[in-house]
Structure formats: C-alpha cells, structure tokens
Design a protein around this motif. Structure first.
Motif, PDB file in Angstrom:
ATOM      1  N   PHE A 159      40.230  52.921  52.443  1.00  0.00           N
ATOM      2  CA  PHE A 159      41.130  53.496  53.443  1.00  0.00           C
ATOM      3  C   PHE A 159      40.517  54.760  54.052  1.00  0.00           C
ATOM      4  CE2 PHE A 159      44.627  56.230  54.833  1.00  0.00           C
ATOM      5  CZ  PHE A 159      45.349  55.357  55.634  1.00  0.00           C
ATOM      6  N   GLU A 160      39.857  55.558  53.212  1.00  0.00           N
ATOM      7  CA  GLU A 160      39.229  56.788  53.710  1.00  0.00           C
ATOM      8  C   GLU A 160      38.090  56.493  54.675  1.00  0.00           C
ATOM      9  OE1 GLU A 160      40.326  59.706  53.320  1.00  0.00           O
ATOM     10  OE2 GLU A 160      41.700  59.549  51.633  1.00  0.00           O
ATOM     11  N   MET A 161      37.528  55.287  54.631  1.00  0.00           N
ATOM     12  CA  MET A 161      36.440  54.920  55.551  1.00  0.00           C
ATOM     13  C   MET A 161      36.890  54.852  57.000  1.00  0.00           C
ATOM     14  SD  MET A 161      34.382  51.858  53.583  1.00  0.00           S
ATOM     15  CE  MET A 161      33.380  51.553  55.057  1.00  0.00           C
ATOM     16  N   ILE A 162      38.160  54.576  57.217  1.00  0.00           N
ATOM     17  CA  ILE A 162      38.625  54.239  58.568  1.00  0.00           C
ATOM     18  C   ILE A 162      38.362  55.364  59.569  1.00  0.00           C
ATOM     19  CG2 ILE A 162      40.648  53.611  59.948  1.00  0.00           C
ATOM     20  CD1 ILE A 162      41.742  52.197  57.422  1.00  0.00           C
ATOM     21  N   ASP A 163      38.627  56.600  59.186  1.00  0.00           N
ATOM     22  CA  ASP A 163      38.383  57.734  60.088  1.00  0.00           C
ATOM     23  C   ASP A 163      36.925  57.810  60.542  1.00  0.00           C
ATOM     24  OD1 ASP A 163      40.956  58.646  60.285  1.00  0.00           O
ATOM     25  OD2 ASP A 163      40.762  60.174  58.734  1.00  0.00           O
ATOM     26  N   PHE A 164      36.026  57.384  59.657  1.00  0.00           N
ATOM     27  CA  PHE A 164      34.597  57.469  59.965  1.00  0.00           C
ATOM     28  C   PHE A 164      34.102  56.266  60.786  1.00  0.00           C
ATOM     29  CE2 PHE A 164      35.117  59.752  55.864  1.00  0.00           C
ATOM     30  CZ  PHE A 164      34.854  61.033  56.340  1.00  0.00           C
ATOM     31  N   MET A 197      48.435  49.193  54.746  1.00  0.00           N
ATOM     32  CA  MET A 197      48.207  50.553  55.234  1.00  0.00           C
ATOM     33  C   MET A 197      46.946  50.617  56.083  1.00  0.00           C
ATOM     34  SD  MET A 197      49.181  52.844  51.883  1.00  0.00           S
ATOM     35  CE  MET A 197      48.468  54.309  52.622  1.00  0.00           C
ATOM     36  N   HIS A 198      45.946  49.838  55.690  1.00  0.00           N
ATOM     37  CA  HIS A 198      44.668  49.835  56.410  1.00  0.00           C
ATOM     38  C   HIS A 198      44.822  49.320  57.840  1.00  0.00           C
ATOM     39  CE1 HIS A 198      43.530  50.198  52.257  1.00  0.00           C
ATOM     40  NE2 HIS A 198      42.238  50.220  52.521  1.00  0.00           N
ATOM     41  N   VAL A 199      45.512  48.181  57.992  1.00  0.00           N
ATOM     42  CA  VAL A 199      45.605  47.587  59.333  1.00  0.00           C
ATOM     43  C   VAL A 199      46.421  48.478  60.260  1.00  0.00           C
ATOM     44  CG1 VAL A 199      47.680  46.129  59.065  1.00  0.00           C
ATOM     45  CG2 VAL A 199      45.780  45.376  60.527  1.00  0.00           C
ATOM     46  N   GLU A 200      47.442  49.134  59.731  1.00  0.00           N
ATOM     47  CA  GLU A 200      48.227  50.053  60.554  1.00  0.00           C
ATOM     48  C   GLU A 200      47.357  51.203  61.063  1.00  0.00           C
ATOM     49  OE1 GLU A 200      52.700  49.493  58.611  1.00  0.00           O
ATOM     50  OE2 GLU A 200      51.413  51.145  57.934  1.00  0.00           O
ATOM     51  N   GLU A 201      46.543  51.754  60.185  1.00  0.00           N
ATOM     52  CA  GLU A 201      45.673  52.868  60.572  1.00  0.00           C
ATOM     53  C   GLU A 201      44.587  52.401  61.533  1.00  0.00           C
ATOM     54  OE1 GLU A 201      44.528  57.015  60.247  1.00  0.00           O
ATOM     55  OE2 GLU A 201      46.347  55.830  59.942  1.00  0.00           O
ATOM     56  N   LEU A 202      44.028  51.230  61.287  1.00  0.00           N
ATOM     57  CA  LEU A 202      43.003  50.684  62.175  1.00  0.00           C
ATOM     58  C   LEU A 202      43.536  50.494  63.589  1.00  0.00           C
ATOM     59  CD1 LEU A 202      41.572  48.051  59.687  1.00  0.00           C
ATOM     60  CD2 LEU A 202      40.199  49.869  60.736  1.00  0.00           C
ATOM     61  N   ASN A 244      46.198  51.995  64.909  1.00  0.00           N
ATOM     62  CA  ASN A 244      46.517  53.320  65.457  1.00  0.00           C
ATOM     63  C   ASN A 244      45.286  54.000  66.039  1.00  0.00           C
ATOM     64  OD1 ASN A 244      49.220  53.160  64.790  1.00  0.00           O
ATOM     65  ND2 ASN A 244      48.991  54.220  62.835  1.00  0.00           N
ATOM     66  N   LEU A 245      44.116  53.730  65.460  1.00  0.00           N
ATOM     67  CA  LEU A 245      42.877  54.361  65.904  1.00  0.00           C
ATOM     68  C   LEU A 245      42.079  53.474  66.857  1.00  0.00           C
ATOM     69  CD1 LEU A 245      41.821  56.038  62.526  1.00  0.00           C
ATOM     70  CD2 LEU A 245      42.808  57.141  64.539  1.00  0.00           C
ATOM     71  N   ASP A 246      42.738  52.416  67.349  1.00  0.00           N
ATOM     72  CA  ASP A 246      42.169  51.551  68.391  1.00  0.00           C
ATOM     73  C   ASP A 246      40.916  50.816  67.933  1.00  0.00           C
ATOM     74  OD1 ASP A 246      42.458  50.448  70.929  1.00  0.00           O
ATOM     75  OD2 ASP A 246      41.054  51.867  71.843  1.00  0.00           O
ATOM     76  N   LEU A 247      40.918  50.394  66.667  1.00  0.00           N
ATOM     77  CA  LEU A 247      39.836  49.566  66.150  1.00  0.00           C
ATOM     78  C   LEU A 247      40.299  48.111  66.127  1.00  0.00           C
ATOM     79  CD1 LEU A 247      38.739  51.971  63.317  1.00  0.00           C
ATOM     80  CD2 LEU A 247      37.154  51.048  65.014  1.00  0.00           C
ATOM     81  N   ASN A 248      39.409  47.195  66.451  1.00  0.00           N
ATOM     82  CA  ASN A 248      39.730  45.773  66.504  1.00  0.00           C
ATOM     83  C   ASN A 248      39.960  45.257  65.080  1.00  0.00           C
ATOM     84  OD1 ASN A 248      40.074  43.269  67.715  1.00  0.00           O
ATOM     85  ND2 ASN A 248      37.912  42.726  67.496  1.00  0.00           N
ATOM     86  N   ALA A 249      41.201  44.861  64.773  1.00  0.00           N
ATOM     87  CA  ALA A 249      41.538  44.582  63.373  1.00  0.00           C
ATOM     88  C   ALA A 249      42.342  43.302  63.206  1.00  0.00           C
ATOM     89  CB  ALA A 249      42.327  45.752  62.791  1.00  0.00           C
ATOM     90  N   TYR A 250      42.088  42.616  62.082  1.00  0.00           N
ATOM     91  CA  TYR A 250      42.828  41.430  61.666  1.00  0.00           C
ATOM     92  C   TYR A 250      43.309  41.663  60.240  1.00  0.00           C
ATOM     93  CZ  TYR A 250      40.538  38.990  65.555  1.00  0.00           C
ATOM     94  OH  TYR A 250      40.085  38.612  66.795  1.00  0.00           O
ATOM     95  N   ILE A 251      44.503  41.150  59.924  1.00  0.00           N
ATOM     96  CA  ILE A 251      45.004  41.238  58.554  1.00  0.00           C
ATOM     97  C   ILE A 251      45.217  39.834  58.001  1.00  0.00           C
ATOM     98  CG2 ILE A 251      47.448  41.399  59.241  1.00  0.00           C
ATOM     99  CD1 ILE A 251      47.728  43.372  56.773  1.00  0.00           C
ATOM    100  N   LEU A 252      44.876  39.658  56.738  1.00  0.00           N
ATOM    101  CA  LEU A 252      45.074  38.369  56.083  1.00  0.00           C
ATOM    102  C   LEU A 252      46.556  38.124  55.844  1.00  0.00           C
ATOM    103  CD1 LEU A 252      42.287  38.453  53.327  1.00  0.00           C
ATOM    104  CD2 LEU A 252      42.137  37.513  55.645  1.00  0.00           C
TER     105      LEU A 252
END
Length: 250
Positions: A105-110, A124-129, A131-139
């Motif tokens: 999870f701490e990796m996301i900011d970087f 929690m990861h996909v929500e943060e991804l 929010n930070l406009d990263l292209n994300a998929y959740i299983l």
C-alpha cells in the motif's frame, strides 16, 4: 531500572516493531549486555519471545493475523523506505500486481505519474490507486473483513485473466527453511498464483518478518527477490545463499 520495568520495555518495543536488537535494548534501558541477555532468556522461558542472533522477535501464532489497521501503524518509516525502493523497479509500460499488504500500500504514492497498469486484490489499494489517477483493476472474490483483501476461488480464477511484468507481494513470515509464509491458506494460494503469472516477483517485507513461519506456505525463498531493510550481516549472508536481496540503506 527494575527487572519488571525492563521486561515491560522489551515487550512494548516488540509489540510495536515485532523485532528488537540487543544493542538498542542496551541503549534504551541503560543496562549492561549481560543484564539484557538475561532478561531475554527469562522472557523466552515464558514463551513470549524468541531469541535470535543480535536480538529477539515476538512469538506469534501461526494462524492469527493482524488487521490492516494494526499492520499499517507498525514500522511505518521502514515500510515507506522499502516501498520507495520497490517502486523504483517499476518502469513505464509495466503491468504490475500489488498484493493486499500494508507495505505494498505504501508503494502507491511512489507510483504516481507512471504510465502503468495495476491489478490488486486490496480494497484499500484500489481506492487509493483510483484516487491518484492510476490505471487499476481489482480482482473479484470473497473479501476478508480484517485485512480488506480479496481471496478465494473466484479471485484465483479471475487472476488467470492477467499476466504481469512484476508482482509485489507481502509476507508475514520469512524463514530460511520454510520460505515465505502467511496465516491464511486462501491468501497464500493467491499470492503463489500471482508469482506464477509474473515475469519477476518481489517480496516487500521489513525485518520484523525474519525468522517467523506461519501456517500457509506461499513459495520458496529462491522464487522471489526480497526487498527489506536493516539486516545484520549473518542474516544477509544466509538469505543471499538462497535468494536475491535488495536492501534499504538506513
């Protein structure tokens, strides 16, 4: 400092960090090395800790797992440094898997600003991804309320739709013989599957996980690169005989 006070100090540090070093205990308690070694031996006899080279680790149940909230407040600065180093391996164009762990999870900011695709099993990861406009998929699958991780048969089937350049996976235990382990068998199966679907696999875990072995085996040490922090020389040499290691410099 009285005997009981030293014991409380040692246990408080262990509960916060999971591991303590002998030299740090000597400094914070203003005690001699022989006194601290005796304290550790007494506490080990009580079954609350295990002595290891250069310090001690907290005894943990093989099947009990901390919640995501509990994990997120332990060793925060160490996790951020590990996360920064892990994120530095990601390049534009990568498709990566982020396991549902506190260090991943701490990796996301970087990762902000990278042209990458991220698949995760962490709510929690996909929500943060996103929010930070990263292209994300959740299983898809069953969500563990305690850790906010998606697991189970549906998740195992779902992940087969992807292939990854890199997978970043957390571990509850890192053991020279038992390999990488976690308390939950369903989660271990998903971690193993993500490793099998990735060109490169990285375990991101601080040194409080060293010497621990939990109920469910994920995979062997040699099947992933370990990204960690602050090992002593004996631990580093032992691990490097079995796997590649990337270490954060304090």
């Amino acid at each position: 400092m009285l005997n009981a006070e030293r014991h409380k100090l040692i246990m408080d540090l262990l509960k916060r960090k999971g591991t303590v070093k002998l030299k740090n205990l000597i400094e914070v308690s203003d005690s001699s090395e022989s006194t601290i070694r005796r304290d550790l031996a007494e506490l080990e006899n009580l079954g609350v800790l295990k002595r290891v080279h250069g310090g001690a680790i907290l005894n943990q149940s093989r099947t009990i797992e901390m919640s995501m909230l509990e994990k997120s407040v332990r060793n925060v600065q160490e996790k951020k440094r590990i996360a920064r180093l892990a994120a530095s391996t990601v390049v534009d164009g990568d498709c990566i898997y982020l396991d549902a762990g506190s260090t991943t999870f701490e990796m996301i900011d970087f990762l902000v600003g990278r042209d990458i695709t991220v698949v995760t099993n962490g709510l929690m990861h996909v929500e943060e991804l996103v929010n930070l406009d990263l292209n994300a998929y959740i299983l898809g699958g069953k969500m563990k309320a305690k850790t906010k991780a998606i697991i189970g048969g549906i998740a195992l089937d779902n992940i087969m739709n992807y292939r990854f350049d890199k997978a970043f996976i957390g571990a509850n235990g890192i053991h020279m013989t038992d390999g990488y382990t976690t308390p939950d068998m369903e989660e271990a199966l998903l971690k193993r599957r993500s490793m099998e679907l990735s060109d490169e696999t990285f375990i991101v875990a601080d040194t409080s996980k060293l010497h621990h072995s939990h109920f469910a085996k994920m995979f062997d040490l040699e099947e992933a690169v370990l990204i960690t922090n602050g090992m002593n020389e004996e631990e580093k040499l032992s691990l490097m005989k079995k796997t590649s290691v990337m270490e954060v410099l304090d």
